[in-house]
Design an enzyme around this catalytic site. Sequence first.
Site: not given
Ligand code: IPM
Ligand code: MG
Length: 370
Positions: A141, A191, A223, A247, A251
């Site tokens: 990032y 990884k 993975d 990240d 999710d």
């Molecule tokens: C998260 C989001 C952010 C990230 C974006 C909005 C920049 O996806 O907080 O997980 O990638 O960190």
């Molecule tokens: Mg995210």
Amino acid sequence: MRFKVLVLPGDGIGPEVTGEAVKVMEAVSARTGLAVDYVRDEVGGAAMDRHGVPIREETLELARRSHAVLFGAVGGPRWDDPKAPVRPEQGLLALRKGMGVFANLRPVRVFPCLEAASPVKPERLRGVDLVVVRELTGGLYYATPKRRWQTSRGRAGVDTLKYTEAEIRRILRVGFELARARRKRLTSVDKANVLETSRLWREVASEMGCEYPDVALEHALVDSCAMQLVSNPARFDVLVMENTFGDILSDEASVLSASLGMLPSASLSRVPAGDGRGRGSRSPGLYEPVHGSAPDIAGQGKANPVGAILSAALMLRYSLGRPHEAALVERAVERALTGGLRTADIAAPGQRVVTTKEMGNAVAELVRTL
Ligand code: IPM
Ligand code: MG
């Protein structure tokens, strides 16, 4: 003691869900006398429209001088031009970096009454209680070079994955400490079969393991970890990993709790004392739901405010040193859900759906009366 909380609602559903989180905080104050002053400011697309930048220097200064920041979400199609030099997301990245919040905790719980709403089979969800510890201010990032350019044979681009030993050590310490205060299992995700940063990460994790003989450390390749997160999620306790892996896997892990709208997060600038429970630990932090700005449903009262409300609970625990109040909010959320309240994202077919406000009102009321 009066606390100062900076509220940055941002874009899309950010203002709606943050409004409910503040409402629940006000219910906590009404019940317990907790004194909080709220200051509001813009971030993301809202700040770009108003001030031409995704976050202002004075907003960063306000954040640094607050006990905590309650953040909504940033981004949306209006600011989504891939060629644009500034993007709303840069506001969030600058805030994380500016506050020095390198440790992002993303707890994933499965409320038993929501098991049926997850696409994962209920028997696999039983006993799921894990925390993703994501490194938040380094890696792909932030590291440079990061740019695009034109070559004679077409376009090219580069991002850089770089970590120093000190950065790795401090995030691993958060993982070890959290694991020590929980079920004493730490999965270090990397990884290492391909990436040099991962081989360094694994080496440092193994060395630190000697300082934590009570914590069972395992290394997992990202993975295979992604696969196990849905096939055998109950085996995990604390997972620690670099920024981009965190990240993506957080999710993925959100499907366990039925919806991305359920997940809270805390971003801290120092190692929390234990799991923050009971010891009055305090550090300025950034609190945001894991979900994004969901522009498709913004302004319609459809958003699930639970992720934002549970983020306020984490704020009570980690930045305001109020573990009992944090637990009260968490119990109120659980009670609202077992009582049958469902926003659209967690409703079964045919089940009555409540609005963002109705869910927030119900949780606030439970906080006042539970
Ligand atoms: C998260 C989001 C952010 C990230 C974006 C909005 C920049 O996806 O907080 O997980 O990638 O960190
Ligand atoms: Mg995210």
